[in-house]
Design a protein around this motif. Structure first.
Motif, mmCIF file in Angstrom:
data_model
loop_
_atom_site.group_PDB
_atom_site.id
_atom_site.type_symbol
_atom_site.label_atom_id
_atom_site.label_comp_id
_atom_site.label_asym_id
_atom_site.label_seq_id
_atom_site.Cartn_x
_atom_site.Cartn_y
_atom_site.Cartn_z
ATOM 1 N N GLY A 39 1.055 -1.249 0.278
ATOM 2 C CA GLY A 39 0.188 -0.350 0.137
ATOM 3 C C GLY A 39 1.167 1.358 0.175
ATOM 4 N N THR A 40 1.800 1.031 0.367
ATOM 5 C CA THR A 40 3.066 2.294 -0.036
ATOM 6 C C THR A 40 3.186 2.675 -1.420
ATOM 7 O OG1 THR A 40 3.736 1.721 2.532
ATOM 8 C CG2 THR A 40 5.477 3.360 1.257
ATOM 9 N N LYS A 41 2.911 4.099 -1.406
ATOM 10 C CA LYS A 41 3.669 4.890 -2.938
ATOM 11 C C LYS A 41 5.215 5.133 -2.466
ATOM 12 C CE LYS A 41 -1.170 5.590 -3.219
ATOM 13 N NZ LYS A 41 -2.176 6.495 -3.180
ATOM 14 N N LEU A 42 5.508 4.961 -3.687
ATOM 15 C CA LEU A 42 7.116 5.805 -3.257
ATOM 16 C C LEU A 42 7.289 6.672 -3.450
ATOM 17 C CD1 LEU A 42 9.571 2.872 -4.503
ATOM 18 C CD2 LEU A 42 9.318 3.895 -2.693
ATOM 19 N N GLU A 43 6.297 7.130 -4.601
ATOM 20 C CA GLU A 43 5.795 9.214 -4.461
ATOM 21 C C GLU A 43 5.463 9.639 -3.005
ATOM 22 O OE1 GLU A 43 4.492 9.756 -8.264
ATOM 23 O OE2 GLU A 43 5.043 11.821 -8.253
ATOM 24 N N ASP A 44 4.902 8.708 -1.846
ATOM 25 C CA ASP A 44 4.606 9.702 -0.752
ATOM 26 C C ASP A 44 5.976 9.401 0.305
ATOM 27 O OD1 ASP A 44 1.609 10.064 -1.934
ATOM 28 O OD2 ASP A 44 0.875 8.261 -0.610
ATOM 29 N N VAL A 45 6.485 8.089 0.319
ATOM 30 C CA VAL A 45 7.568 8.435 0.848
ATOM 31 C C VAL A 45 8.437 9.621 0.262
ATOM 32 C CG1 VAL A 45 9.585 7.591 1.416
ATOM 33 C CG2 VAL A 45 7.136 5.716 1.367
ATOM 34 N N ALA A 46 8.830 9.134 -0.760
ATOM 35 C CA ALA A 46 9.544 11.270 -1.270
ATOM 36 C C ALA A 46 9.123 11.933 -0.986
ATOM 37 C CB ALA A 46 9.460 10.418 -3.060
ATOM 38 N N ARG A 47 7.511 12.329 -0.781
ATOM 39 C CA ARG A 47 7.293 13.401 -0.357
ATOM 40 C C ARG A 47 8.086 14.091 1.536
ATOM 41 N NH1 ARG A 47 1.763 13.111 -0.980
ATOM 42 N NH2 ARG A 47 2.561 12.883 -3.059
ATOM 43 N N ARG A 48 7.630 12.859 1.613
ATOM 44 C CA ARG A 48 7.472 13.110 3.735
ATOM 45 C C ARG A 48 8.943 13.328 3.498
ATOM 46 N NH1 ARG A 48 5.092 10.197 8.353
ATOM 47 N NH2 ARG A 48 3.586 9.625 7.151
ATOM 48 N N ALA A 49 9.704 12.815 2.730
ATOM 49 C CA ALA A 49 11.553 13.460 2.883
ATOM 50 C C ALA A 49 12.278 13.901 1.780
ATOM 51 C CB ALA A 49 12.368 11.884 2.138
ATOM 52 N N GLY A 50 10.892 14.757 1.709
ATOM 53 C CA GLY A 50 11.205 15.879 0.732
ATOM 54 C C GLY A 50 12.134 15.914 -0.224
ATOM 55 N N ILE A 51 11.859 15.059 -0.766
ATOM 56 C CA ILE A 51 12.575 14.801 -2.298
ATOM 57 C C ILE A 51 11.448 14.234 -3.397
ATOM 58 C CG2 ILE A 51 14.891 14.222 -1.048
ATOM 59 C CD1 ILE A 51 14.493 11.833 -1.285
ATOM 60 N N VAL A 52 12.263 13.529 -4.301
ATOM 61 C CA VAL A 52 11.326 13.264 -5.476
ATOM 62 C C VAL A 52 11.843 11.894 -5.783
ATOM 63 C CG1 VAL A 52 12.137 13.385 -7.680
ATOM 64 C CG2 VAL A 52 10.925 14.557 -7.712
ATOM 65 N N LYS A 53 10.460 11.258 -6.355
ATOM 66 C CA LYS A 53 10.792 10.041 -6.197
ATOM 67 C C LYS A 53 12.058 8.991 -6.612
ATOM 68 C CE LYS A 53 8.405 7.586 -9.334
ATOM 69 N NZ LYS A 53 7.213 7.045 -10.179
ATOM 70 N N GLY A 54 12.406 10.217 -7.921
ATOM 71 C CA GLY A 54 13.338 9.585 -8.562
ATOM 72 C C GLY A 54 14.926 9.252 -7.574
ATOM 73 N N THR A 55 14.461 10.439 -6.420
ATOM 74 C CA THR A 55 15.941 10.901 -5.913
ATOM 75 C C THR A 55 16.335 9.476 -5.135
ATOM 76 O OG1 THR A 55 16.019 12.471 -5.964
ATOM 77 C CG2 THR A 55 17.122 12.064 -3.859
ATOM 78 N N ILE A 56 15.140 8.495 -4.436
ATOM 79 C CA ILE A 56 15.511 7.564 -4.190
ATOM 80 C C ILE A 56 15.643 6.454 -4.955
ATOM 81 C CG2 ILE A 56 13.452 5.253 -2.903
ATOM 82 C CD1 ILE A 56 11.600 7.734 -2.364
ATOM 83 N N TYR A 57 15.738 5.839 -5.636
ATOM 84 C CA TYR A 57 16.538 5.181 -6.639
ATOM 85 C C TYR A 57 17.809 5.142 -6.869
ATOM 86 C CZ TYR A 57 11.979 3.187 -7.374
ATOM 87 O OH TYR A 57 10.751 2.911 -7.737
ATOM 88 N N ARG A 58 18.359 6.492 -5.887
ATOM 89 C CA ARG A 58 20.071 7.092 -6.594
ATOM 90 C C ARG A 58 20.523 6.133 -4.911
ATOM 91 N NH1 ARG A 58 23.506 9.674 -9.080
ATOM 92 N NH2 ARG A 58 21.668 10.216 -10.171
ATOM 93 N N TYR A 59 19.451 6.126 -4.306
ATOM 94 C CA TYR A 59 19.922 5.301 -3.125
ATOM 95 C C TYR A 59 19.561 3.512 -2.762
ATOM 96 C CZ TYR A 59 21.112 10.129 -1.593
ATOM 97 O OH TYR A 59 21.547 11.036 -1.966
ATOM 98 N N PHE A 60 18.590 2.809 -3.865
ATOM 99 C CA PHE A 60 17.875 2.280 -2.739
ATOM 100 C C PHE A 60 17.737 1.650 -4.454
ATOM 101 C CE2 PHE A 60 16.743 4.310 1.116
ATOM 102 C CZ PHE A 60 17.979 3.990 1.567
ATOM 103 N N ASP A 61 17.593 0.334 -4.882
ATOM 104 C CA ASP A 61 17.343 -0.282 -6.406
ATOM 105 C C ASP A 61 16.185 -0.492 -6.135
ATOM 106 O OD1 ASP A 61 19.709 0.079 -6.440
ATOM 107 O OD2 ASP A 61 20.416 -2.331 -6.651
ATOM 108 N N SER A 62 15.196 -0.967 -5.748
ATOM 109 C CA SER A 62 13.824 -1.006 -5.227
ATOM 110 C C SER A 62 12.336 -0.679 -4.083
ATOM 111 C CB SER A 62 13.827 -2.186 -6.034
ATOM 112 O OG SER A 62 14.021 -3.180 -4.817
ATOM 113 N N LYS A 63 11.600 -0.500 -4.504
ATOM 114 C CA LYS A 63 10.839 -0.714 -3.161
ATOM 115 C C LYS A 63 11.741 -1.387 -1.863
ATOM 116 C CE LYS A 63 6.256 -0.244 -2.246
ATOM 117 N NZ LYS A 63 4.911 -0.722 -2.082
ATOM 118 N N ASP A 64 11.152 -2.824 -2.687
ATOM 119 C CA ASP A 64 11.766 -4.055 -1.968
ATOM 120 C C ASP A 64 13.438 -3.937 -1.191
ATOM 121 O OD1 ASP A 64 9.710 -6.267 -3.826
ATOM 122 O OD2 ASP A 64 11.158 -7.187 -2.438
ATOM 123 N N ALA A 65 14.059 -3.601 -2.073
ATOM 124 C CA ALA A 65 15.415 -3.006 -1.220
ATOM 125 C C ALA A 65 15.597 -2.273 -0.285
ATOM 126 C CB ALA A 65 16.001 -2.575 -2.438
#
Lengths: 216, 216
Positions: A39-65
């Motif tokens: 149920g978690t959207k990476l876009e929401d994670v990004a917003r909460r972290a004050g960044i943009v979804k794409g940035t997550i993938y610089r640090y983690f390979d996937s949602k699973d990771a």
DNA sequence: TCCACTAATGACTTAAAAGTCATTATAAAG
DNA sequence: CTTTATAATGACTTTTAAGTCATTAGTGGA
């Protein structure tokens, strides 16, 4: 009232290579605890972290990771020294048990610990490796701690032997129920932790203490 | 070994207007319990029910509707007569408490009840209306039952008053922990229900029984 | 036996969210 | 002050699953 607390998110880009992963993990943990893995959207994670979804993938390979990394990062193992404490504790076993219960309540109801617990209960089946890790570092150690305390009490004649002493996890069980209760029924039927912990100690101790005379 | 048990799915279409909803609900409940709401695919539900996804929509408007219907259909309210039983039970309060514990263990570990519990714990926050219903029909009634038993015991001088008697849910707490344990750690650290229930009764009773002499 | 009704199908559309990447802009080094 | 490396962006593609619907075929009634 919300925006007054956080510094308003800077409009300008910021490069913060080493702060990001932890921030993303914090945001992820909160979202996973609230919405579950699927149920978690990476876009929401990004917003909460004050960044943009794409940035997550610089640090983690996937949602699973991200999920695995977040749980591993925030899983605080019970320190083995607790067993040391049991071996060297000077006071009575009742005092020791009360101390252990205070530690357990003090720890289990921290927001982070609650989030972790909720995620493990909800998602554990689908991530057995993580569940096993959590079990090994937290549950099994806690179990051993209680077992050691009860064994000490029995050896010193302070606790009676019996079914409960054979399966000491039952002594701590109410605390776990309280955690589950809080994460589920709190809005409808709140649980007063202070009173509950007292009732728990009352029940557990009078169940496990040796006494001169036993009724019935 | 799997296909030997079920009748091999009939190749021909079958029209079974009145059997379908219950079958879909069964399949849905199993899938929701296993994968959570967001993680469940209606295509999997359909396959499990031996039909095709489109057919689900003949009986339920949406995934949400199926979810609610499934939970409501399988939620077995605790019968109010239990309270009657408490009022008219002829034996001792210890016997009555043991009986209640047997009932609780006998019921809580039914596969359906476990599935329901797991779903409520995992998804309850997102479906407050259902959580409230579950709480009202199951949790609150169970709580009242225990409270009545403990009150009876105290009134008859069989149970001592005290913190545990003030918050009687603590008496049943270990059973709930056992349920959570089974749904989470069973593969890594299985829990022997028989032994656990015995340890639970041992701890709870010796914690709540009045005695001639109290040590310490 | 045939007809009419509708349960069931599966191919389809739509929506949403995961994951990618060329481009942009920041910070640190020269 | 300029250059360089790369963190961060956001528009993009892909994938996945929800939801729709015209068509097909069992079934109960005439």
């Amino acid at each position: 009232m919300d925006s007054a607390l956080q510094p308003p998110p800077p409009k300008t880009r910021r490069r913060r290579k080493d702060a990001r992963p932890a921030e993303i993990i914090d945001a992820g943990l909160a979202e996973f605890a609230e919405h579950g893995f699927a149920g978690t959207k990476l876009e929401d994670v990004a917003r909460r972290a004050g960044i943009v979804k794409g940035t997550i993938y610089r640090y983690f390979d996937s949602k699973d990771a991200l999920f695995e990394a977040a749980l591993k990062a925030r899983l605080t193992p019970l320190i083995d020294e607790v067993e040391q404490l049991v071996a060297t504790f000077p006071g009575s076993s009742t005092e020791l048990l009360r101390l252990a219960m205070r530690l357990a309540y003090g720890r289990m109801f921290q927001p982070d610990a609650q989030a972790l617990m909720r995620i493990i209960i909800s998602e554990g089946r689908r991530f057995p490796a993580i569940t096993e890790l959590y079990h090994r570092e937290t549950v099994a150690k806690g179990r051993r701690m209680i077992a050691a305390i009860v064994a000490r009490g029995v050896a010193r004649g302070e606790f009676r032997a019996g079914a409960a002493a054979d399966l000491p996890i039952v002594v701590m069980a109410p605390a776990i129920m309280a955690a589950v209760w809080k994460m589920t029924f709190e809005p409808f039927d709140p649980l007063d932790l202070e009173k509950f912990a007292a009732a728990h100690a009352d029940l557990a101790l009078d169940g496990i203490l040796t006494r001169g005379v036993t009724a019935l």
